[in-house]
Design a protein around this motif. Structure first.
Motif, mmCIF file in Angstrom:
data_model
loop_
_atom_site.group_PDB
_atom_site.id
_atom_site.type_symbol
_atom_site.label_atom_id
_atom_site.label_comp_id
_atom_site.label_asym_id
_atom_site.label_seq_id
_atom_site.Cartn_x
_atom_site.Cartn_y
_atom_site.Cartn_z
ATOM 1 N N GLY A 36 0.822 -1.215 0.000
ATOM 2 C CA GLY A 36 0.000 0.000 0.000
ATOM 3 C C GLY A 36 0.849 1.256 0.000
ATOM 4 N N PHE A 37 1.944 1.230 0.749
ATOM 5 C CA PHE A 37 2.853 2.374 0.801
ATOM 6 C C PHE A 37 3.418 2.664 -0.589
ATOM 7 N N GLY A 159 0.302 7.094 7.596
ATOM 8 C CA GLY A 159 -0.308 5.999 8.350
ATOM 9 C C GLY A 159 0.347 4.665 8.040
ATOM 10 N N ALA A 160 0.659 4.436 6.773
ATOM 11 C CA ALA A 160 1.323 3.184 6.391
ATOM 12 C C ALA A 160 2.724 3.114 6.992
ATOM 13 N N LEU A 161 3.430 4.230 6.995
ATOM 14 C CA LEU A 161 4.766 4.252 7.568
ATOM 15 C C LEU A 161 4.732 3.966 9.067
ATOM 16 N N VAL A 162 3.808 4.588 9.782
ATOM 17 C CA VAL A 162 3.657 4.325 11.218
ATOM 18 C C VAL A 162 3.309 2.858 11.444
ATOM 19 N N GLY A 168 6.457 -3.799 12.423
ATOM 20 C CA GLY A 168 7.788 -4.358 12.214
ATOM 21 C C GLY A 168 8.497 -4.600 13.526
ATOM 22 N N ARG A 169 8.385 -3.672 14.443
ATOM 23 C CA ARG A 169 8.996 -3.856 15.768
ATOM 24 C C ARG A 169 8.371 -5.046 16.484
ATOM 25 N N ALA A 170 7.035 -5.149 16.429
ATOM 26 C CA ALA A 170 6.354 -6.252 17.110
ATOM 27 C C ALA A 170 6.714 -7.591 16.477
#
Length: 176
Positions: A36-37, A159-162, A168-170
């Motif tokens: 989507g990004f 929003g996609a970046l956040v 990604g961290r999770a």
């Protein structure tokens, strides 16, 4: 005593029904958001490359543009999706120094049924910025459409970046 035994037995069942589902962050979610990004980024890049330059040049010639008799519009087509209109045309204007050919792209909103008829317009001092009366008549509409569209795309990209960073961290924590 019998009633306390019933409540003790019911307590573990109630606790199990109130438990939250496990976190399902996975790499497939991250890849979907990444897709989507890239998609929203491509749409934003296309609007900056194809729509914004013509819009900016139309603002530059809006007051001085006059109808041109010997110019031609070719390969002109408009398509409508709901209330969004996208029009493309190739404009050709013969000048003493040679011919000027320019591809224009207009994106605007409104309710319209039928065909558009365009007249070729040009600023005598800047014939290289040949345009149409349709583009000049809908100049504010085109500007607002581009600003709202670009703002919405930037919001989606943010929003996609956040989401990519958080998910990604999770997902990375789960792998490690």
């Amino acid at each position: 005593m019998g009633s306390s035994a019933k409540t003790d037995a019911a307590a573990p069942e109630a606790a199990e029904t109130l438990r939250l589902p496990p976190d399902r962050t996975s790499w497939t979610v991250i890849l979907g958001v990444l897709f989507g990004f890239v998609l929203f980024g491509g749409l934003l890049a296309a609007s900056v490359i194809y729509t914004a330059p013509v819009l900016i040049s139309d603002w530059e010639v809006r007051d001085a543009a006059r109808p041109v008799q010997n110019a031609r519009a070719s390969e002109g087509a408009c398509s409508t999706k709901l209330v969004f209109h996208v029009c493309n045309a190739t404009l050709t204007l013969p000048t003493p120094e040679g011919g000027v050919t320019r591809r224009v792209n207009y994106v605007f909103t409104g309710l319209h049924a039928g065909d558009y008829t365009v007249g070729i317009m040009a600023d005598p001092a800047r014939p290289d910025l040949v345009t149409t009366d349709l583009g000049l008549e809908r100049l504010w509409n085109r500007t607002l459409t581009l600003v709202v569209f670009a703002g919405a795309l930037l919001g989606c990209l943010g929003g996609a970046l956040v989401s990519i960073i958080r998910n990604g961290r999770a997902a990375f924590r789960r792998v490690v």
